[in-house]
Design an enzyme around this catalytic site. Structure first.
Site: not given
Ligand code: PLP
Length: 407
Positions: A123, A200, A203, A226, A364
Site C-alpha cells: 500500500h 503491516d 488487512q 478495519k 493505493c
C-alpha cells in the site's frame, strides 16, 4: 459453519437500508468495515457520561475515562498476543504508525547505504514513508518482486537480503489482491541477518490469528476502522527494547516526564509516543469492537469469509469476460477482478446502481497495478456479516454487466 450470520447482521444497523432502491450489499470491507451498535453506543455513552481528559487523574470522570482507555490497550495487547500493554501505542491509523517508525526508528538506526526492503504488494502508506526516509538518509529502498499470481518471489527475497538490510517493512495480507505473505519465514530470515521487521497488519488483524510473540515481528501496525472500530485510530505494536531506544515522534503534553526551558526528559512507553490529547472516545469505543471479534472468534471469521470468497470465485469462474486478479494460494477474502472491455470505475458504478458497494481503482497500490499491467481493478472484500445470498446477487449482477461487452 458455526456462526449465525443473521444474528451478527442484526448487530450492524447500517446494513439494514436500501441504496438506489436495493438492499445494501456492502463488499468494501477492505477499505473500512461497518460498526456494530455496541461501538456506536460506546461513542455516545462516552460523551454523555464520561467525557474528560485522561491520565490527569483530577476527578472521577477523568479516572473513569482513563480506566476505560487503558482497558482498550489491554484488549489490543490480548488480541495480538503482545507481552505487555506498554508495547501497544495508539496512533491515528496504520499510516501514522508506519510514519512514526520511519521517522523515529529510521532517524536513529538507518544510515546512508543501509537497505530497506519492501515488496511490490505494498500500500502507498508502506512505500512513501520509506522513500522519504531514504531521501533524508541516503538509505536504499529495494523491492521484493511478485509472481503473476501475486505471491512474493521468495528466492528473490533471499537474494535481496544481506547484512546491509536494516529493515523489512512488508504487508501481512494484501489489500488489493488478498495475498497472505509468509510472515514468519520473512521475519526469521530477516533476523538471521540482523534486520528488523515491520508487519503491516491493516488487512490481517481482523481476519487472521496474529500472535506477535510467536511471529517475533519487531513492529505490527493496524487501523481500528478495519476491525469494526472507529476511524481516526490505529495501533503500533513494538518490542519494548526498540520502543525504548527510539526517540519520540511528536513533542507536547503527556509524552514528557519533566520540562524546563533548558531540557526535557521523556515519559516511559507507551506515553512517550502519545503526545497530546488522543482519540479518547474512539479508543474507548474500540473495546466493544475487539470484544465482538474475540467472541465471534478469528477462526470462525476467517472460515466464513473464506467460504464467501470460494463461493464468489466458483459462481464467477465461467462468466465470460471476468478476469480474476490475484490468485495466490493463501488469501484473505478479497476478490479482485477486471472485466474485458470495461473500465473498473464503470463496473463499480453499475454495481452501485444495484445497491452493491465495491471498490474500484488502484487501491493505493499504484506500483502493484503497474507491475500487473493494469490501471486498476474492481475489488469485492468480504466481512463476517456478509452472506452467500449477497454473493449470489453480486454474481448475477456481474454476469449481466459483463455480458454488455462480452457476448
Ligand atoms: N496498509 C494496508 C495494507 C491497507 O489496506 C491500508 C488501508 O487500506 C493501509 C495500510 C492504510 O490504512 P489507514 O488508511 O487506515 O492508515
Amino acid at each position: 459453519m458455526s456462526i449465525q450470520v443473521n444474528a451478527i447482521r442484526s448487530l450492524f444497523p447500517i446494513l439494514h437500508q436500501e441504496v438506489n432502491g436495493y438492499p445494501l450489499i456492502y463488499f468494501d470491507n477492505a477499505a473500512t468495515t461497518q460498526k456494530p451498535q455496541v461501538v456506536l453506543d460506546a461513542l455516545t455513552q462516552y460523551y454523555e457520561k464520561d467525557n474528560s481528559n485522561i491520565h490527569r487523574g483530577a476527578h472521577t470522570l477523568a479516572d473513569r475515562a482513563t480506566h476505560k482507555y487503558e482497558e482498550t490497550r489491554e484488549s489490543v495487547r490480548a488480541l495480538i498476543g503482545a507481552r505487555e500493554s506498554a508495547e501497544v501505542i495508539f496512533t491515528r491509523g496504520t499510516t501514522e504508525s508506519i510514519n512514526l517508525v520511519a521517522k523515529t526508528f529510521g532517524s536513529k538506526f538507518i544510515q546512508k547505504g543501509d537497505e530497506i526492503l519492501i515488496s511490490t504488494l505494498e500500500h502507498h502508506s508502506n512505500i512513501v514513508p520509506w522513500q522519504m526516509l531514504c531521501e533524508q538518509t541516503g538509505a536504499i529502498l529495494k523491492v521484493i518482486p511478485i509472481t503473476d499470481a501475486g505471491e512474493l518471489v521468495m528466492e528473490e527475497f533471499e537474494k535481496l537480503l544481506s547484512s546491509k538490510t536494516k529493515l523489512i517493512s512488508i504487508v501481512h495480507a494484501s489489500n488489493a489482491l488478498g495475498t497472505i505473505n509468509p510472515a514468519k519465514k520473512i521475519i526469521d530470515a530477516a533476523h538471521a541477518v540482523g534486520a528488523k521487521v515491520l508487519l503491516d497488519g491493516a488487512q490481517s488483524a481482523s481476519h487472521l490469528e496474529v500472535d506477535v510473540q510467536e511471529l517475533d515481528c519487531d513492529f505490527f501496525v493496524f487501523s481500528a476502522h478495519k476491525l469494526y472500530g472507529p476511524t481516526g485510530l490505529g495501533v503500533l505494536y513494538g518490542k519494548r527494547e526498540l520502543l525504548e531506544a527510539m526517540p519520540p515522534f511528536l513533542g507536547g503534553g503527556e509524552m514528557i516526564r519533566e520540562v524546563t526551558f533548558e531540557k526535557t526528559t521523556y515519559n516511559t512507553i507507551p506515553f512517550k509516543f502519545e503526545a497530546g490529547t488522543p482519540s479518547i472516545a474512539e479508543v474507548i469505543a474500540f473495546k466493544p469492537a475487539l470484544d465482538f471479534i474475540t467472541s465471534t472468534g478469528k477462526t470462525n471469521i476467517h472460515l466464513h469469509e473464506n467460504d464467501l470468497l470460494q463461493y464468489a470465485a466458483e459462481l464467477l469462474q465461467d462468466v465470460k469476460g471476468i478476469i480474476p486478479v490475484g490468485t495466490a494460494a493463501e488469501k484473505i477474502a478479497v476478490y479482485s477482478f477486471t472485466i474485458k472491455g470495461m473500465h473498473p470505475f464503470d463496473v463499480g458504478q453499475l454495481l452501485d446502481a444495484k445497491g452493491i458497494a465495491v471498490r474500484t481503482g488502484h487501491h493505493c497500490t499504484q506500483p502493484l497495478m503497474h507491475r500487473l499491467g493494469l490501471e486498476g481493478t474492481v475489488r469485492a472484500s468480504f466481512a463476517i456479516y456478509n452472506t452467500r445470498a449477497e454473493v449470489e446477487v453480486f454474481a448475477q449482477a456481474l454476469a449481466k454487466i459483463a455480458s454488455l461487452k462480452n457476448k
